[in-house]
Design a protein around this motif. Structure first.
Motif, PDB file in Angstrom:
ATOM      1  N   VAL A 283      -4.289  42.814   1.202  1.00  0.00           N
ATOM      2  CA  VAL A 283      -5.624  43.014   1.790  1.00  0.00           C
ATOM      3  C   VAL A 283      -6.503  41.798   1.489  1.00  0.00           C
ATOM      4  O   VAL A 283      -7.154  41.236   2.383  1.00  0.00           O
ATOM      5  CB  VAL A 283      -6.295  44.287   1.233  1.00  0.00           C
ATOM      6  CG1 VAL A 283      -7.742  44.384   1.710  1.00  0.00           C
ATOM      7  CG2 VAL A 283      -5.520  45.527   1.635  1.00  0.00           C
ATOM      8  N   GLY A 284      -6.522  41.390   0.223  1.00  0.00           N
ATOM      9  CA  GLY A 284      -7.372  40.261  -0.164  1.00  0.00           C
ATOM     10  C   GLY A 284      -6.996  38.975   0.553  1.00  0.00           C
ATOM     11  O   GLY A 284      -7.867  38.233   1.017  1.00  0.00           O
ATOM     12  N   GLN A 285      -5.707  38.724   0.667  1.00  0.00           N
ATOM     13  CA  GLN A 285      -5.282  37.488   1.322  1.00  0.00           C
ATOM     14  C   GLN A 285      -5.557  37.522   2.832  1.00  0.00           C
ATOM     15  O   GLN A 285      -5.952  36.510   3.417  1.00  0.00           O
ATOM     16  CB  GLN A 285      -3.795  37.235   1.048  1.00  0.00           C
ATOM     17  CG  GLN A 285      -3.527  36.926  -0.425  1.00  0.00           C
ATOM     18  CD  GLN A 285      -2.042  36.689  -0.688  1.00  0.00           C
ATOM     19  OE1 GLN A 285      -1.558  35.569  -0.562  1.00  0.00           O
ATOM     20  NE2 GLN A 285      -1.335  37.741  -1.034  1.00  0.00           N
ATOM     21  N   LEU A 286      -5.359  38.687   3.449  1.00  0.00           N
ATOM     22  CA  LEU A 286      -5.690  38.809   4.879  1.00  0.00           C
ATOM     23  C   LEU A 286      -7.190  38.609   5.083  1.00  0.00           C
ATOM     24  O   LEU A 286      -7.626  37.972   6.050  1.00  0.00           O
ATOM     25  CB  LEU A 286      -5.257  40.173   5.420  1.00  0.00           C
ATOM     26  CG  LEU A 286      -3.746  40.414   5.524  1.00  0.00           C
ATOM     27  CD1 LEU A 286      -3.469  41.870   5.917  1.00  0.00           C
ATOM     28  CD2 LEU A 286      -3.091  39.463   6.527  1.00  0.00           C
ATOM     29  N   ALA A 287      -7.979  39.152   4.164  1.00  0.00           N
ATOM     30  CA  ALA A 287      -9.437  39.016   4.283  1.00  0.00           C
ATOM     31  C   ALA A 287      -9.845  37.543   4.151  1.00  0.00           C
ATOM     32  O   ALA A 287     -10.701  37.059   4.896  1.00  0.00           O
ATOM     33  CB  ALA A 287     -10.134  39.876   3.232  1.00  0.00           C
ATOM     34  N   LYS A 288      -9.226  36.833   3.216  1.00  0.00           N
ATOM     35  CA  LYS A 288      -9.537  35.401   3.074  1.00  0.00           C
ATOM     36  C   LYS A 288      -9.131  34.646   4.344  1.00  0.00           C
ATOM     37  O   LYS A 288      -9.890  33.812   4.846  1.00  0.00           O
ATOM     38  CB  LYS A 288      -8.793  34.807   1.866  1.00  0.00           C
ATOM     39  CG  LYS A 288      -9.396  35.111   0.510  1.00  0.00           C
ATOM     40  CD  LYS A 288     -10.852  34.696   0.389  1.00  0.00           C
ATOM     41  CE  LYS A 288     -11.065  33.187   0.541  1.00  0.00           C
ATOM     42  NZ  LYS A 288     -12.537  32.867   0.565  1.00  0.00           N
ATOM     43  N   LEU A 289      -7.958  34.932   4.867  1.00  0.00           N
ATOM     44  CA  LEU A 289      -7.517  34.255   6.104  1.00  0.00           C
ATOM     45  C   LEU A 289      -8.451  34.575   7.264  1.00  0.00           C
ATOM     46  O   LEU A 289      -8.577  33.796   8.201  1.00  0.00           O
ATOM     47  CB  LEU A 289      -6.081  34.680   6.455  1.00  0.00           C
ATOM     48  CG  LEU A 289      -4.992  34.087   5.559  1.00  0.00           C
ATOM     49  CD1 LEU A 289      -3.658  34.815   5.772  1.00  0.00           C
ATOM     50  CD2 LEU A 289      -4.831  32.588   5.830  1.00  0.00           C
ATOM     51  N   HIS A 290      -9.114  35.724   7.184  1.00  0.00           N
ATOM     52  CA  HIS A 290     -10.033  36.148   8.248  1.00  0.00           C
ATOM     53  C   HIS A 290     -11.425  35.539   8.060  1.00  0.00           C
ATOM     54  O   HIS A 290     -12.328  35.765   8.864  1.00  0.00           O
ATOM     55  CB  HIS A 290     -10.121  37.674   8.254  1.00  0.00           C
ATOM     56  CG  HIS A 290     -10.542  38.270   9.556  1.00  0.00           C
ATOM     57  ND1 HIS A 290      -9.741  38.284  10.677  1.00  0.00           N
ATOM     58  CD2 HIS A 290     -11.706  38.850   9.947  1.00  0.00           C
ATOM     59  CE1 HIS A 290     -10.385  38.852  11.681  1.00  0.00           C
ATOM     60  NE2 HIS A 290     -11.583  39.210  11.266  1.00  0.00           N
ATOM     61  N   GLY A 291     -11.611  34.813   6.971  1.00  0.00           N
ATOM     62  CA  GLY A 291     -12.907  34.155   6.759  1.00  0.00           C
ATOM     63  C   GLY A 291     -13.908  34.993   5.991  1.00  0.00           C
ATOM     64  O   GLY A 291     -15.115  34.752   6.051  1.00  0.00           O
TER      65      GLY A 291
END
Lengths: 344, 344
Positions: free
Chosen positions: A171-179
């Protein structure tokens, strides 16, 4: 046909609240490495088994209504997600050598009759064990929950609890990739270090060292929280509610903090849902299976580009499975808990 | 220009938890029935005033963050939704004789400077007082909450708490018109009778006579609840959660049961959000104002066709306002609480 020994993890009896190692036992039975003719079944060698918190629900005699799975049967091997290799097959769709991901037994060899929930693993440059983690149920839970329930927008403030766990870390990494700006909570300083230095979270904190969770959240979210991906429930949820921003979203994914209690804690701050127009939504990944191909494509792509990492806590041998499983409920695992049953 | 007497309802001081009649007083001041030249203001005669639970929040010194309104000022008249008639105007958009619905003072005459939230009432065959009820904020809350938050489908099972109140009575009728099965809860047998025999609910029950709310809900919803329109929070919410069906929706509209408590009760059954994939969403009607014209068209249409009725609890005279307002918090009102200040 010769029989071989088949080590199994057996459920001894139903569990009341949290499982103990003594609720399981290792038993050695015999099995023919052959799928019976006319059975349509096939025989697999299990390579990796996944320890997942939801399995606790199957160890209880009384199931919540509408729960997806039936209880385990005492005296029989546990079941769960795993990665397996076909050894012999009476089913034309599955051939010896095929690698599969899906439900299998907690044992060295399993005779599989139900094929609906199995996926064939295509050769990819991804560790096989990731098919029960990053690319399996926990990873897909993260993906479906984050994108479908949280409707994230670039620049939003995201909080993830149990952030180094099997779901939270993605979740955290997807959120970072999403800006997004992303803060995670975890229960040891080692995990906090991983969140900040390996998983790319903007900030992280050890909730066990915070006497006031509300103050901790205000420290990291002076503007408030747009998205809370809730894996723990309880006090952290109650602290997050007053810190939500207008039109915030809470994905209710798990309640790890509540599993050891006979009665769940009360949540007192729900009135914030009204004044902030907040949506709080529970979900199970099962509802979103139509998105699975897109998920695999995206996440495998990110992984191959080095944009996503995945931390596993790999235990060796079926004998280690009961302790590994029990450890989930006190946060002993660092990353996704997997059992290596056999080398590939 | 002659001054006339202007009776007012004054807030004496800030309220801690629930308001008492003694927190307000009736005062008589003087007012010129003239809008000052160059002010852009206009003078209205107030005809109807609306007693709404949200006003309690404005009686408290400390406001929840992000709350829509500022606190009232002790020593000054309360404010709220009302229906008024323009007597004199320095604003070309508002002419003597115009009937208005929107924010006004709790007094006989008000000089109005802010016009943004006022609507002119067109002549329709609808009682004027309905513009603070059926066609006002409570009615629109019901409409926006039911259609936008609950996404109802024909044949679904709908539960409404505080069902004979200003909001609940319209939710239930809209749900029936939409083809749903509708059950309401209320706190007196008189209200239960109105729900069943006047408002067209399929079933209704007096929650004060139910020792076990879970059992009561199971009696009326053997198939479970698809939509819970929650006006009360607390024990009823906790009882509804385990009775929700898969993909159920809970519109969190109010927490009437919690207003008298210094600390809200804990809600213990939120884990049902996960196992049933339930959405729980708070909202304020203010977010949906773009739907107001459609709402008016639909609801006025239903009313004129005799498909919707609306129950008011009409008190006579400004002197009755403090008691009427305080009565909201113990459920004394039967239907929408309105004060008739002057005859039309």
């Amino acid at each position: 046909m010769e029989e071989v020994e088949n080590k199994q993890v057996i459920l001894k009896g139903y569990v009341d609240i949290l499982p103990n190692e003594s609720d399981m036992e290792i038993k050695v039975s015999k099995i023919k490495l052959k799928a019976p003719k006319g059975s349509g079944a096939f025989l697999v060698k299990n390579l990796y088994l996944s320890c997942d918190p939801y399995m606790r629900g199957r160890m209880r005699k009384i199931q919540a209504a509408n729960y997806l799975f039936l209880p385990f049967v005492p005296g029989q091997a546990l079941e769960g997600f795993g990665v397996s290799k076909v050894i012999d097959s009476d089913n034309p769709d599955f051939k010896p050598g095929d690698l599969l991901s899906g439900f299998t037994g907690w044992e060295e060899y399993s005779l599989i009759h139900k094929t609906e929930q199995l996926r064939k693993i295509q050769a990819e440059d991804v560790p096989l064990s990731y098919h029960v983690g990053l690319l399996g149920m926990p990873g897909f839970t993260a993906y479906a929950g984050f994108f479908e329930i949280c409707s994230p927008k670039k620049g939003e403030y995201v909080f993830v609890s149990a952030a180094s766990g099997a779901v939270g870390q993605l979740v955290g990494q997807l959120a970072k990739l999403h800006g997004c700006y992303v803060v995670g909570s975890a229960g040891t300083n080692q995990k906090v270090d991983l969140l900040k230095n390996k998983l790319g979270f903007d900030e992280a904190f050890n909730y066990k060292e915070e006497p006031d969770l509300d103050a901790a959240l205000k420290r990291y979210f002076s503007q408030g929280i747009d998205i809370y991906f809730d894996n723990v429930g309880g006090d952290m949820l109650d602290a997050a509610l007053p810190n939500m921003r207008i039109h915030g979203r809470i994905a209710v994914c798990g309640a790890a903090s509540q599993l050891g209690l006979s009665m769940p804690q009360g949540i007192h701050n729900l009135f914030n849902l009204i004044s902030k127009s907040v949506k709080m939504e529970g979900f199970v990944q099962h509802n979103y299976l139509h998105l699975y191909p897109r998920f695999l494509e995206h996440v495998i792509g990110y992984y191959k580009q080095g944009k996503i990492v995945y931390i596993e806590d790999m235990h060796e041998g079926l004998e280690s499975a009961p302790a590994a499983f029990v450890g989930l409920f006190s946060g002993k695992n660092v990353g996704k808990q997997v059992i290596r049953v056999a080398s590939e």
